[in-house]
Structures are given as C-alpha cells and as structure tokens.
Design a protein around this motif. Structure first.
Motif, PDB file in Angstrom:
ATOM      1  N   HIS A  25       0.878  -1.174   0.000  1.00 62.55           N
ATOM      2  CA  HIS A  25       0.000   0.000   0.000  1.00 62.55           C
ATOM      3  C   HIS A  25       0.915   1.225   0.000  1.00 62.55           C
ATOM      4  N   TRP A  26       1.681   1.363  -1.089  1.00 66.69           N
ATOM      5  CA  TRP A  26       2.731   2.366  -1.145  1.00 66.69           C
ATOM      6  C   TRP A  26       2.189   3.788  -1.063  1.00 66.69           C
ATOM      7  N   ARG A  27       1.028   4.035  -1.628  1.00 64.84           N
ATOM      8  CA  ARG A  27       0.486   5.395  -1.594  1.00 64.84           C
ATOM      9  C   ARG A  27       0.140   5.799  -0.168  1.00 64.84           C
ATOM     10  N   GLU A  28      -0.544   4.926   0.557  1.00 66.66           N
ATOM     11  CA  GLU A  28      -0.868   5.224   1.955  1.00 66.66           C
ATOM     12  C   GLU A  28       0.414   5.395   2.766  1.00 66.66           C
ATOM     13  N   GLY A  29       1.376   4.537   2.531  1.00 63.98           N
ATOM     14  CA  GLY A  29       2.631   4.604   3.274  1.00 63.98           C
ATOM     15  C   GLY A  29       3.391   5.891   3.044  1.00 63.98           C
ATOM     16  N   THR A  30       3.479   6.311   1.794  1.00 64.48           N
ATOM     17  CA  THR A  30       4.219   7.549   1.524  1.00 64.48           C
ATOM     18  C   THR A  30       3.471   8.766   2.044  1.00 64.48           C
ATOM     19  N   VAL A  31       2.144   8.725   2.014  1.00 68.03           N
ATOM     20  CA  VAL A  31       1.381   9.831   2.605  1.00 68.03           C
ATOM     21  C   VAL A  31       1.636   9.874   4.113  1.00 68.03           C
ATOM     22  N   LEU A  32       1.690   8.715   4.768  1.00 68.06           N
ATOM     23  CA  LEU A  32       1.978   8.690   6.201  1.00 68.06           C
ATOM     24  C   LEU A  32       3.377   9.214   6.512  1.00 68.06           C
ATOM     25  N   ILE A  33       4.335   8.924   5.667  1.00 68.55           N
ATOM     26  CA  ILE A  33       5.678   9.474   5.874  1.00 68.55           C
ATOM     27  C   ILE A  33       5.652  10.995   5.715  1.00 68.55           C
ATOM     28  N   GLY A  34       4.895  11.486   4.734  1.00 65.42           N
ATOM     29  CA  GLY A  34       4.731  12.929   4.588  1.00 65.42           C
ATOM     30  C   GLY A  34       4.052  13.547   5.798  1.00 65.42           C
ATOM     31  N   VAL A  35       3.048  12.863   6.328  1.00 68.52           N
ATOM     32  CA  VAL A  35       2.355  13.343   7.534  1.00 68.52           C
ATOM     33  C   VAL A  35       3.326  13.389   8.709  1.00 68.52           C
ATOM     34  N   ALA A  36       4.195  12.396   8.824  1.00 73.00           N
ATOM     35  CA  ALA A  36       5.186  12.388   9.904  1.00 73.00           C
ATOM     36  C   ALA A  36       6.115  13.598   9.800  1.00 73.00           C
ATOM     37  N   LEU A  37       6.515  13.939   8.589  1.00 74.47           N
ATOM     38  CA  LEU A  37       7.386  15.101   8.405  1.00 74.47           C
ATOM     39  C   LEU A  37       6.657  16.403   8.738  1.00 74.47           C
ATOM     40  N   VAL A  38       5.421  16.531   8.298  1.00 78.73           N
ATOM     41  CA  VAL A  38       4.641  17.735   8.622  1.00 78.73           C
ATOM     42  C   VAL A  38       4.418  17.804  10.132  1.00 78.73           C
ATOM     43  N   MET A  39       4.141  16.663  10.755  1.00 75.23           N
ATOM     44  CA  MET A  39       3.955  16.620  12.194  1.00 75.23           C
ATOM     45  C   MET A  39       5.230  17.066  12.916  1.00 75.23           C
ATOM     46  N   ALA A  40       6.390  16.656  12.413  1.00 70.38           N
ATOM     47  CA  ALA A  40       7.660  17.097  12.998  1.00 70.38           C
ATOM     48  C   ALA A  40       7.797  18.614  12.897  1.00 70.38           C
TER      49      ALA A  40
END
Length: 88
Positions: A25-40
């Motif tokens: 589920h690469w799309r969900e995963g990469t969006v979650l990584i982006g969310v982690a960066l924005v959260m940081a």
C-alpha cells in the motif's frame, strides 16, 4: 526521556508508513511518511527547545520550513502519481 516523546511520535507514524509500503500500500505509506514530516514541523514550531529533543536539528524556522516543505512534497508526489506498475 520526556524530551524524546515528540521524536517517538514522529518515528511511530513514519514506521507505520513503512509498514504500509511493505504491505504493497505504497500510496498510503508515503502519505503517512509525509504526515510524519509535517507533524515534525508542527511540533518543532509549537514546542520550546527544551522539550523538542532530537526533532530539533537546525534553527526553528529552518526546521519548520524544511520538515513542512518536504512533507508536503512527499504527499503531493505520492497522491499525483497515476498508472504504471505501482498503480493501486
């Protein structure tokens, strides 16, 4: 240890994103990584230097700009890719 809670939160979201990528589920995963960066970036902007721990790398303004910008770029790219062998 209290100062590392923001880092642990960011790493937890990024790890979950990597798990989703491994589960194809690469799309969900990469969006979650982006969310982690924005959260940081948001945590870096809101928390004082004594409570942010290892999320602080550079100055506050530069961290917020780079974390937020990279997070938004990762999400934008992952959401706009269509077709190809990775298409869901």
């Amino acid at each position: 240890m209290k100062s590392q809670i923001p880092l642990l939160l960011v790493l937890a979201v990024a790890t979950f994103g990597l798990i989703r990528i491994v589960q194809y589920h690469w799309r969900e995963g990469t969006v979650l990584i982006g969310v982690a960066l924005v959260m940081a970036g948001v945590l870096r902007a809101l928390l004082p230097d004594g409570r942010i721990g290892l999320v602080a790398i550079r100055g506050r303004g530069m961290d917020v700009l780079l974390y937020g910008g990279l997070g938004l770029a990762v999400m934008a790219v992952s959401l706009t890719i269509t077709g190809g062998p990775l298409h869901q």
